[in-house]
Design a protein around this motif. Structure first.
Motif, PDB file in Angstrom:
ATOM      1  N   ILE A   8      -8.172   0.512  -7.303  1.00 55.82           N
ATOM      2  CA  ILE A   8      -8.258   1.494  -6.232  1.00 55.82           C
ATOM      3  C   ILE A   8      -7.403   2.719  -6.532  1.00 55.82           C
ATOM      4  N   CYS A   9      -6.216   2.493  -7.086  1.00 58.07           N
ATOM      5  CA  CYS A   9      -5.341   3.620  -7.431  1.00 58.07           C
ATOM      6  C   CYS A   9      -5.689   4.224  -8.789  1.00 58.07           C
ATOM      7  N   GLY A  10      -6.523   3.549  -9.562  1.00 69.49           N
ATOM      8  CA  GLY A  10      -6.976   4.105 -10.828  1.00 69.49           C
ATOM      9  C   GLY A  10      -5.970   4.056 -11.952  1.00 69.49           C
TER      10      GLY A  10
ATOM     11  N   PHE B 222       0.821  -1.203   0.000  1.00 70.01           N
ATOM     12  CA  PHE B 222       0.000   0.000   0.000  1.00 70.01           C
ATOM     13  C   PHE B 222       0.861   1.262   0.000  1.00 70.01           C
ATOM     14  N   THR B 223       1.842   1.340   0.893  1.00 71.99           N
ATOM     15  CA  THR B 223       2.654   2.555   0.959  1.00 71.99           C
ATOM     16  C   THR B 223       3.489   2.751  -0.302  1.00 71.99           C
ATOM     17  N   SER B 224       3.909   1.659  -0.933  1.00 66.75           N
ATOM     18  CA  SER B 224       4.681   1.788  -2.170  1.00 66.75           C
ATOM     19  C   SER B 224       3.820   2.374  -3.284  1.00 66.75           C
ATOM     20  N   ALA B 225       2.597   1.883  -3.408  1.00 56.51           N
ATOM     21  CA  ALA B 225       1.694   2.412  -4.436  1.00 56.51           C
ATOM     22  C   ALA B 225       1.329   3.866  -4.152  1.00 56.51           C
ATOM     23  N   LEU B 226       1.088   4.201  -2.885  1.00 53.45           N
ATOM     24  CA  LEU B 226       0.712   5.568  -2.539  1.00 53.45           C
ATOM     25  C   LEU B 226       1.876   6.540  -2.712  1.00 53.45           C
TER      26      LEU B 226
ATOM     27  N   LEU C  34      -8.472  -1.504   4.710  1.00 49.51           N
ATOM     28  CA  LEU C  34      -9.808  -2.038   4.977  1.00 49.51           C
ATOM     29  C   LEU C  34     -10.697  -1.942   3.744  1.00 49.51           C
ATOM     30  N   THR C  35     -10.667  -0.802   3.075  1.00 48.82           N
ATOM     31  CA  THR C  35     -11.478  -0.609   1.864  1.00 48.82           C
ATOM     32  C   THR C  35     -11.110  -1.627   0.794  1.00 48.82           C
ATOM     33  N   PHE C  36      -9.820  -1.842   0.618  1.00 43.94           N
ATOM     34  CA  PHE C  36      -9.391  -2.794  -0.402  1.00 43.94           C
ATOM     35  C   PHE C  36      -9.814  -4.212  -0.049  1.00 43.94           C
ATOM     36  N   LEU C  37      -9.659  -4.609   1.202  1.00 40.81           N
ATOM     37  CA  LEU C  37     -10.042  -5.966   1.585  1.00 40.81           C
ATOM     38  C   LEU C  37     -11.549  -6.179   1.430  1.00 40.81           C
ATOM     39  N   LYS C  38     -12.325  -5.154   1.718  1.00 41.40           N
ATOM     40  CA  LYS C  38     -13.778  -5.275   1.517  1.00 41.40           C
ATOM     41  C   LYS C  38     -14.099  -5.401   0.028  1.00 41.40           C
ATOM     42  N   TYR C  39     -13.355  -4.684  -0.787  1.00 39.99           N
ATOM     43  CA  TYR C  39     -13.536  -4.786  -2.238  1.00 39.99           C
ATOM     44  C   TYR C  39     -13.196  -6.190  -2.723  1.00 39.99           C
ATOM     45  N   VAL C  40     -12.094  -6.729  -2.225  1.00 39.89           N
ATOM     46  CA  VAL C  40     -11.705  -8.094  -2.590  1.00 39.89           C
ATOM     47  C   VAL C  40     -12.771  -9.082  -2.147  1.00 39.89           C
ATOM     48  N   ARG C  41     -13.253  -8.929  -0.934  1.00 39.39           N
ATOM     49  CA  ARG C  41     -14.286  -9.830  -0.420  1.00 39.39           C
ATOM     50  C   ARG C  41     -15.541  -9.802  -1.288  1.00 39.39           C
ATOM     51  N   ALA C  42     -15.884  -8.625  -1.778  1.00 39.29           N
ATOM     52  CA  ALA C  42     -17.113  -8.476  -2.558  1.00 39.29           C
ATOM     53  C   ALA C  42     -16.976  -8.953  -3.994  1.00 39.29           C
ATOM     54  N   PHE C  43     -15.803  -8.725  -4.611  1.00 37.83           N
ATOM     55  CA  PHE C  43     -15.691  -8.955  -6.053  1.00 37.83           C
ATOM     56  C   PHE C  43     -14.570  -9.892  -6.492  1.00 37.83           C
ATOM     57  N   TRP C  44     -13.588 -10.136  -5.623  1.00 41.87           N
ATOM     58  CA  TRP C  44     -12.436 -10.948  -6.029  1.00 41.87           C
ATOM     59  C   TRP C  44     -12.091 -11.965  -4.940  1.00 41.87           C
ATOM     60  N   ALA C  45     -13.105 -12.688  -4.495  1.00 41.32           N
ATOM     61  CA  ALA C  45     -12.921 -13.627  -3.385  1.00 41.32           C
ATOM     62  C   ALA C  45     -11.885 -14.705  -3.692  1.00 41.32           C
TER      63      ALA C  45
ATOM     64  N   PRO D  68       1.313 -10.593  -5.333  1.00 38.57           N
ATOM     65  CA  PRO D  68       1.471  -9.831  -6.587  1.00 38.57           C
ATOM     66  C   PRO D  68       0.136  -9.585  -7.290  1.00 38.57           C
ATOM     67  N   GLU D  69      -0.731 -10.585  -7.281  1.00 39.31           N
ATOM     68  CA  GLU D  69      -2.032 -10.437  -7.954  1.00 39.31           C
ATOM     69  C   GLU D  69      -2.907  -9.417  -7.231  1.00 39.31           C
ATOM     70  N   ALA D  70      -2.874  -9.447  -5.897  1.00 43.80           N
ATOM     71  CA  ALA D  70      -3.685  -8.512  -5.125  1.00 43.80           C
ATOM     72  C   ALA D  70      -3.166  -7.085  -5.277  1.00 43.80           C
ATOM     73  N   LEU D  71      -1.853  -6.905  -5.256  1.00 45.63           N
ATOM     74  CA  LEU D  71      -1.299  -5.560  -5.416  1.00 45.63           C
ATOM     75  C   LEU D  71      -1.599  -5.010  -6.811  1.00 45.63           C
ATOM     76  N   THR D  72      -1.527  -5.849  -7.812  1.00 45.86           N
ATOM     77  CA  THR D  72      -1.866  -5.407  -9.170  1.00 45.86           C
ATOM     78  C   THR D  72      -3.315  -4.944  -9.226  1.00 45.86           C
ATOM     79  N   LEU D  73      -4.205  -5.687  -8.595  1.00 46.67           N
ATOM     80  CA  LEU D  73      -5.616  -5.294  -8.551  1.00 46.67           C
ATOM     81  C   LEU D  73      -5.787  -3.968  -7.814  1.00 46.67           C
ATOM     82  N   TYR D  74      -5.097  -3.805  -6.693  1.00 51.35           N
ATOM     83  CA  TYR D  74      -5.177  -2.563  -5.925  1.00 51.35           C
ATOM     84  C   TYR D  74      -4.761  -1.371  -6.783  1.00 51.35           C
ATOM     85  N   VAL D  75      -3.664  -1.533  -7.518  1.00 53.44           N
ATOM     86  CA  VAL D  75      -3.186  -0.445  -8.373  1.00 53.44           C
ATOM     87  C   VAL D  75      -4.182  -0.162  -9.500  1.00 53.44           C
TER      88      VAL D  75
END
Length: 221
Positions: A145-147, A38-42, A73-84, A135-142
């Motif tokens: 969530i990071c747009g 998270f901090t690396s992407a931000l 927390l937001t990202f984990l909720k997103y994963v739970r909802a759409f990328w379980a 790696p897969e989760a960080l790619t999804l976050y970028v």
């Protein structure tokens, strides 16, 4: 991630009231708290995202940490909802890295993080809320969530260029993430290292015990 930890976080002067916080200081929070993905992407987003700059520059360290926890927390909720399908991998990685709350699984982590945010818990130098990203989760976050929808994961290699570097142990296991900017500078634990310094730096670079080589790369273009 925090299987490899800083014994002492670099002392960086930060201006909190309307000034500009150096973006390397974002990664400073990872010195004691394992949220390096998270901090690396931000760190990348900070220079171009006015919303993020305003959230960081006008806040205290305590509120910034709570903001980072909200991001997790937001990202984990997103994963739970759409990328379980990513959850088993996240849980395995975090248990391997002994993430304190991940023995409860992603669902348990979400519940405890929710409580912490609602109660405005002081995180300080605690690693309780470590959340390592595969790696897969960080790619999804970028991407989501990071747009940056064009972000691409390259496994087992470093293609060069701006991106997030997945650092492996000598046993070829993922243990850390760092940010590399377009000029080749690497940001880690509040320090910026040139492309020459990074491989030989024994304070925050690849010479730190536990770090060994770059094993994957998430592009940021």
């Amino acid at each position: 991630m925090n299987s490899v930890r800083r014994n002492q976080v670099p002392d960086i002067a930060i201006s909190w009231a309307g000034g500009i916080m150096p973006r390397e200081s974002i990664s400073r929070y990872n010195g004691t708290w394992g949220i390096c993905g998270f901090t690396s992407a931000l760190s990348h987003l900070y220079t171009t995202d006015v919303r993020l700059q305003n959230q960081i520059d006008t806040k205290t360290p305590r509120t910034i940490q709570l903001g980072l926890l909200v991001e997790v927390l937001t990202f984990l909720k997103y994963v739970r909802a759409f990328w379980a399908d990513l959850i088993p991998g996240l849980e395995v990685l975090n248990k391997e890295l002994k993430s304190p709350l991940m023995h409860l699984g992603v669902e348990g982590y979400i519940q405890m993080a929710d409580l912490a945010v609602r109660s405005k818990r002081l995180i300080g130098e605690s690693n309780d809320f470590q959340c390592a990203l595969t790696p897969e989760a960080l790619t999804l976050y970028v991407q989501e969530i990071c747009g940056i929808p064009t972000a691409t994961l390259t496994s087992d290699a470093d293609p060069g260029g701006q991106g997030l570097l997945g650092i492996m142990s000598s046993q070829n296991k993922l243990v850390h993430w760092v940010y590399r900017d377009g000029g080749g500078n690497v940001y880690n634990w509040g320090k910026v290292m040139s492309s020459v310094e990074w491989p030989i730096d024994d304070d925050c670079g690849l010479q730190v015990e536990g770090l060994h080589h770059v094993g994957c790369h998430v592009s940021l273009v």
